[in-house]
Design a protein around this motif. Structure first.
Motif, mmCIF file in Angstrom:
data_model
loop_
_atom_site.group_PDB
_atom_site.id
_atom_site.type_symbol
_atom_site.label_atom_id
_atom_site.label_comp_id
_atom_site.label_asym_id
_atom_site.label_seq_id
_atom_site.Cartn_x
_atom_site.Cartn_y
_atom_site.Cartn_z
ATOM 1 N N UNK A 159 0.833 -1.179 0.000
ATOM 2 C CA UNK A 159 0.000 0.000 0.000
ATOM 3 C C UNK A 159 0.879 1.243 0.000
ATOM 4 N N UNK A 160 0.374 2.269 -0.675
ATOM 5 C CA UNK A 160 1.059 3.555 -0.630
ATOM 6 C C UNK A 160 0.014 4.658 -0.596
ATOM 7 N N UNK A 161 0.475 5.850 -0.301
ATOM 8 C CA UNK A 161 -0.402 7.000 -0.137
ATOM 9 C C UNK A 161 -0.111 8.014 -1.235
ATOM 10 N N UNK A 162 -1.168 8.576 -1.768
ATOM 11 C CA UNK A 162 -1.054 9.614 -2.789
ATOM 12 C C UNK A 162 -1.614 10.905 -2.203
ATOM 13 N N UNK A 177 -8.402 1.373 -4.486
ATOM 14 C CA UNK A 177 -8.498 2.565 -3.635
ATOM 15 C C UNK A 177 -9.118 2.150 -2.308
ATOM 16 N N UNK A 178 -8.348 2.308 -1.243
ATOM 17 C CA UNK A 178 -8.801 1.874 0.073
ATOM 18 C C UNK A 178 -9.259 3.020 0.963
ATOM 19 N N UNK A 185 -1.791 -0.747 -4.758
ATOM 20 C CA UNK A 185 -0.612 -0.899 -5.616
ATOM 21 C C UNK A 185 -0.565 0.268 -6.601
ATOM 22 N N UNK A 186 0.616 0.622 -7.032
ATOM 23 C CA UNK A 186 0.788 1.711 -7.990
ATOM 24 C C UNK A 186 0.011 1.431 -9.279
ATOM 25 N N UNK A 221 -2.467 3.949 -11.345
ATOM 26 C CA UNK A 221 -2.252 4.207 -12.775
ATOM 27 C C UNK A 221 -3.488 3.841 -13.598
ATOM 28 N N UNK A 222 -4.160 2.749 -13.236
ATOM 29 C CA UNK A 222 -5.395 2.376 -13.937
ATOM 30 C C UNK A 222 -6.443 3.465 -13.759
ATOM 31 N N UNK A 223 -6.557 4.001 -12.537
ATOM 32 C CA UNK A 223 -7.488 5.111 -12.289
ATOM 33 C C UNK A 223 -7.078 6.337 -13.099
ATOM 34 N N UNK A 224 -5.803 6.667 -13.101
ATOM 35 C CA UNK A 224 -5.328 7.857 -13.822
ATOM 36 C C UNK A 224 -5.529 7.738 -15.328
ATOM 37 N N UNK A 225 -5.630 6.514 -15.838
ATOM 38 C CA UNK A 225 -5.878 6.288 -17.268
ATOM 39 C C UNK A 225 -7.353 6.078 -17.590
#
Length: 99
Positions: free
Chosen positions: A1-4, A35-36, A58-59, A63-67
């Motif tokens: 998990x990571x944070x944006x 997205x959690x 996961x990144x 990226x799937x959301x951003x696309x």
């Protein structure tokens, strides 16, 4: 998990429009695969500055959301309201404390 973390600054006259759009789209964003967690913050000293704070599994999920068409439409509407360049950070949580 990571944070944006994304920092955005808006022309004051566009803030109600941005908040309405965020309220309308937040569940669709939160329901994207991976997205959690999703929150929106407003700066205490400069009400034109906002931050989105989201947790992603996961990144590739981000990226799937951003696309996605969802992101492309939201971002197109949002960036038209900016009064400054946005900034974004992807960070890993190292320590978490709660009371």
């Amino acid at each position: 998990m990571f944070i944006r973390i994304v920092k955005m600054s808006f022309h004051s006259e566009h803030i109600p429009e941005f908040l309405a759009m965020f309220d309308e789209k937040k569940e669709s964003i939160k329901n994207r695969e991976g997205c959690e967690f999703l929150e929106l913050y407003q700066d205490k000293t400069n009400p034109e500055i906002f931050f989105t704070y989201s947790h992603w599994k996961h990144v590739d999920n981000l990226e799937a959301y951003r696309n996605s068409d969802l992101f492309k439409n939201v971002w197109k509407q949002t960036k038209a309201m900016f009064n400054d360049k946005p900034f974004a950070w992807s960070v890993d949580k190292l320590v978490s404390l709660s009371s």
